[in-house]
Motif scaffolding. Structure first.
Motif, PDB file in Angstrom:
ATOM      1  N   VAL A  40       0.844  -1.196   0.000  1.00 37.34           N
ATOM      2  CA  VAL A  40       0.000   0.000   0.000  1.00 37.34           C
ATOM      3  C   VAL A  40       0.880   1.246   0.000  1.00 37.34           C
ATOM      4  N   GLN A  43       2.348   1.791  -3.381  1.00 36.55           N
ATOM      5  CA  GLN A  43       1.363   2.396  -4.274  1.00 36.55           C
ATOM      6  C   GLN A  43       1.208   3.891  -3.962  1.00 36.55           C
ATOM      7  N   GLN A  44       1.123   4.226  -2.679  1.00 36.96           N
ATOM      8  CA  GLN A  44       1.025   5.632  -2.287  1.00 36.96           C
ATOM      9  C   GLN A  44       2.270   6.403  -2.716  1.00 36.96           C
TER      10      GLN A  44
END
Length: 141
Positions: A40, A43-44
């Motif tokens: 995550v 992705q951020q």
């Protein structure tokens, strides 16, 4: 008894291995959660990098616009000066036009018509000073 002691030892070893297995499974679960969090976060991080790149492009565009600004201000001032001169010239030409129109109105075509047509008729002989000087009421004054 030896067998019992041996079985008890094996049980102790098995229970310690089961405890280690439980700890290892808990560690694996924790690492999986961390790994998901890293995915995550990755992705951020990619989204933030894209956003940063777009901000950088906007900054570059704005800086190029800022570099153009003094030239644009100069051309704007020149255009305003030209506009002022043109307005002044228009006002002057309007004034000249008004003067010309006024002079045309006062020219022969607009002049009040004469009382007499040309050639102007002469006064009768009794109204002239060269006429007979008797009867003073006949003289022109």
């Amino acid at each position: 008894e030896e067998k019992r002691a041996q079985l008890a030892d094996e049980l102790d070893v098995a229970s310690s291995k089961a405890l280690q297995l439980a700890k290892a499974e808990a560690t694996v679960v924790a690492y999986r959660k961390k790994l998901e969090g890293v995915g995550v976060m990755s992705q951020q991080m990619n989204e933030l990098e894209d956003q940063s790149a777009s901000y950088l492009r906007k900054i570059m565009e704005l800086e190029s616009d800022v570099k153009k600004l003094p030239g644009l201000q100069k051309s704007l001032e020149e255009a305003q000066k030209k506009l002022g001169r043109a307005e002044k010239e228009k006002a002057e030409s309007d004034e000249v036009g008004r003067r010309r129109e006024r002079s045309l109105r006062t020219s022969w075509t607009w002049r009040r018509p004469r009382r007499y047509s040309w050639p102007r008729p002469r006064r009768p002989w009794w109204h002239t000073e060269r006429s007979w000087k008797g009867w003073g009421s006949c003289r022109s004054k």
